[in-house]
Design a protein around this motif. Structure first.
Motif, PDB file in Angstrom:
ATOM      1  N   LYS A  98      29.486  26.886  27.900  1.00 63.35           N
ATOM      2  CA  LYS A  98      28.204  26.252  27.575  1.00 63.35           C
ATOM      3  C   LYS A  98      27.560  25.652  28.820  1.00 63.35           C
ATOM      4  N   ASP A  99      28.343  24.942  29.625  1.00 59.90           N
ATOM      5  CA  ASP A  99      27.814  24.329  30.843  1.00 59.90           C
ATOM      6  C   ASP A  99      27.335  25.384  31.843  1.00 59.90           C
ATOM      7  N   LEU A 100      28.090  26.452  31.985  1.00 60.30           N
ATOM      8  CA  LEU A 100      27.680  27.511  32.916  1.00 60.30           C
ATOM      9  C   LEU A 100      26.336  28.105  32.517  1.00 60.30           C
ATOM     10  N   THR A 101      26.170  28.367  31.235  1.00 62.70           N
ATOM     11  CA  THR A 101      24.902  28.958  30.792  1.00 62.70           C
ATOM     12  C   THR A 101      23.763  27.949  30.916  1.00 62.70           C
ATOM     13  N   THR A 102      24.053  26.676  30.678  1.00 66.34           N
ATOM     14  CA  THR A 102      23.034  25.633  30.830  1.00 66.34           C
ATOM     15  C   THR A 102      22.524  25.568  32.262  1.00 66.34           C
ATOM     16  N   TYR A 103      23.424  25.794  33.214  1.00 62.08           N
ATOM     17  CA  TYR A 103      23.056  25.674  34.620  1.00 62.08           C
ATOM     18  C   TYR A 103      22.781  27.022  35.282  1.00 62.08           C
ATOM     19  N   GLY A 104      22.361  28.001  34.488  1.00 66.07           N
ATOM     20  CA  GLY A 104      21.806  29.227  35.034  1.00 66.07           C
ATOM     21  C   GLY A 104      22.739  30.408  35.254  1.00 66.07           C
ATOM     22  N   HIS A 105      23.956  30.307  34.791  1.00 69.07           N
ATOM     23  CA  HIS A 105      24.869  31.455  34.932  1.00 69.07           C
ATOM     24  C   HIS A 105      24.825  32.283  33.644  1.00 69.07           C
ATOM     25  N   SER A 106      24.078  33.369  33.676  1.00 67.29           N
ATOM     26  CA  SER A 106      23.956  34.188  32.470  1.00 67.29           C
ATOM     27  C   SER A 106      24.821  35.440  32.530  1.00 67.29           C
ATOM     28  N   ASP A 107      25.515  35.648  33.649  1.00 65.22           N
ATOM     29  CA  ASP A 107      26.408  36.804  33.792  1.00 65.22           C
ATOM     30  C   ASP A 107      27.813  36.306  34.083  1.00 65.22           C
ATOM     31  N   LEU A 108      28.665  36.309  33.049  1.00 62.32           N
ATOM     32  CA  LEU A 108      30.044  35.864  33.195  1.00 62.32           C
ATOM     33  C   LEU A 108      30.960  37.079  33.178  1.00 62.32           C
ATOM     34  N   THR A 109      31.834  37.147  34.167  1.00 63.13           N
ATOM     35  CA  THR A 109      32.752  38.274  34.295  1.00 63.13           C
ATOM     36  C   THR A 109      34.183  37.756  34.307  1.00 63.13           C
ATOM     37  N   PHE A 110      35.019  38.400  33.517  1.00 64.82           N
ATOM     38  CA  PHE A 110      36.438  38.068  33.435  1.00 64.82           C
ATOM     39  C   PHE A 110      37.232  39.244  33.981  1.00 64.82           C
ATOM     40  N   VAL A 111      38.188  38.963  34.867  1.00 68.02           N
ATOM     41  CA  VAL A 111      38.955  40.021  35.506  1.00 68.02           C
ATOM     42  C   VAL A 111      40.413  39.932  35.061  1.00 68.02           C
ATOM     43  N   ILE A 112      40.918  41.056  34.549  1.00 70.62           N
ATOM     44  CA  ILE A 112      42.327  41.172  34.174  1.00 70.62           C
ATOM     45  C   ILE A 112      42.938  42.252  35.062  1.00 70.62           C
ATOM     46  N   GLY A 113      43.910  41.856  35.852  1.00 70.89           N
ATOM     47  CA  GLY A 113      44.543  42.788  36.773  1.00 70.89           C
ATOM     48  C   GLY A 113      45.559  43.688  36.099  1.00 70.89           C
ATOM     49  N   GLY A 114      46.187  44.508  36.912  1.00 72.85           N
ATOM     50  CA  GLY A 114      47.227  45.403  36.435  1.00 72.85           C
ATOM     51  C   GLY A 114      48.570  44.693  36.346  1.00 72.85           C
ATOM     52  N   SER A 115      49.620  45.470  36.238  1.00 72.13           N
ATOM     53  CA  SER A 115      50.949  44.908  36.010  1.00 72.13           C
ATOM     54  C   SER A 115      51.460  44.063  37.179  1.00 72.13           C
ATOM     55  N   LEU A 116      50.911  44.258  38.359  1.00 72.02           N
ATOM     56  CA  LEU A 116      51.347  43.471  39.519  1.00 72.02           C
ATOM     57  C   LEU A 116      50.480  42.254  39.777  1.00 72.02           C
ATOM     58  N   GLY A 117      49.389  42.125  39.041  1.00 69.05           N
ATOM     59  CA  GLY A 117      48.502  40.991  39.230  1.00 69.05           C
ATOM     60  C   GLY A 117      47.265  41.374  40.009  1.00 69.05           C
ATOM     61  N   LEU A 118      46.631  40.374  40.599  1.00 67.13           N
ATOM     62  CA  LEU A 118      45.358  40.577  41.293  1.00 67.13           C
ATOM     63  C   LEU A 118      45.522  40.420  42.801  1.00 67.13           C
ATOM     64  N   ALA A 119      44.792  41.234  43.527  1.00 68.34           N
ATOM     65  CA  ALA A 119      44.785  41.168  44.989  1.00 68.34           C
ATOM     66  C   ALA A 119      44.190  39.835  45.441  1.00 68.34           C
ATOM     67  N   PRO A 120      44.639  39.322  46.575  1.00 65.09           N
ATOM     68  CA  PRO A 120      44.089  38.060  47.096  1.00 65.09           C
ATOM     69  C   PRO A 120      42.567  38.079  47.229  1.00 65.09           C
ATOM     70  N   GLU A 121      41.980  39.227  47.567  1.00 62.95           N
ATOM     71  CA  GLU A 121      40.518  39.322  47.720  1.00 62.95           C
ATOM     72  C   GLU A 121      39.806  39.097  46.389  1.00 62.95           C
ATOM     73  N   VAL A 122      40.422  39.545  45.299  1.00 62.90           N
ATOM     74  CA  VAL A 122      39.827  39.331  43.979  1.00 62.90           C
ATOM     75  C   VAL A 122      39.904  37.853  43.618  1.00 62.90           C
ATOM     76  N   LEU A 123      41.052  37.245  43.882  1.00 61.45           N
ATOM     77  CA  LEU A 123      41.201  35.816  43.595  1.00 61.45           C
ATOM     78  C   LEU A 123      40.236  34.994  44.443  1.00 61.45           C
ATOM     79  N   LYS A 124      40.011  35.423  45.665  1.00 61.58           N
ATOM     80  CA  LYS A 124      39.072  34.721  46.548  1.00 61.58           C
ATOM     81  C   LYS A 124      37.637  34.847  46.030  1.00 61.58           C
ATOM     82  N   ARG A 125      37.272  36.018  45.509  1.00 60.46           N
ATOM     83  CA  ARG A 125      35.922  36.243  44.978  1.00 60.46           C
ATOM     84  C   ARG A 125      35.679  35.446  43.708  1.00 60.46           C
ATOM     85  N   ALA A 126      36.739  35.190  42.948  1.00 59.24           N
ATOM     86  CA  ALA A 126      36.595  34.489  41.677  1.00 59.24           C
ATOM     87  C   ALA A 126      36.041  33.089  41.896  1.00 59.24           C
TER      88      ALA A 126
END
Length: 159
Positions: free
Chosen positions: A93-121
């Motif tokens: 709710k707060d994100l949408t109130t403050y202008g974030h209308s594009d929310l993306t959720f990332v689910i990695g593979g069996s080994l998890g997420l690369a450091p670059e993905v975690l950094k981008r999050a």
């Protein structure tokens, strides 16, 4: 509002597909919901650390190609911040109130997420320290996103 999941691998199990389809249908009254699948990296069962890093890097590159600069990104990570359903609903709710209308959720593979993905999050979210199959996490996450909208609406669904 746009809600997008970027996930590694294809969903094969019919029962997961059916559950996600049901929540996707329910979500359609609140947002445009989509799931973007990126191919998982084929790898043998036992990998060296260097091979695991290569797999995560390849999957991470594919994930990052699907994320635009304006998107607010939640990375699902076992070491991320745990939230209650109410806290998660307030965050959306707060994100949408403050202008974030594009929310993306990332689910990695069996080994998890690369450091670059975690950094981008923008944030990391955890559903606890349990290890769960990423196919199951798609269903759980879809339900929790729907629950967040229902909480924000004041619906009795959450009870």
């Amino acid at each position: 509002m746009n809600i997008k999941f970027v996930v590694v691998g294809k969903l094969k199990e019919k029962y997961f597909k059916q559950g996600i389809a049901e929540y996707a249908k329910r979500l359609s009254r609140f947002c445009k919901f989509s799931i973007v699948e990126v191919p998982d990296e084929k790898a043998p069962e036992s990998l060296s650390q260097a091979q695991m890093d290569q797999v995560m890097q390849a999957e991470g590159d594919r994930i990052l190609e699907k994320i635009k600069d304006r998107e607010y990104v939640f990375a699902l990570a076992i070491l991320g911040k745990e939230r209650s359903s109410e806290e998660f609903a307030k965050e959306i709710k707060d994100l949408t109130t403050y202008g974030h209308s594009d929310l993306t959720f990332v689910i990695g593979g069996s080994l998890g997420l690369a450091p670059e993905v975690l950094k981008r999050a923008n944030t990391q979210i955890s559903f606890g320290r349990f290890t769960l199959p990423h196919q199951l996490m798609r269903l759980v996450l879809t339900e929790q996103v729907y629950r967040a909208f229902m909480i924000n609406e004041g619906s009795p669904y959450h009870k």
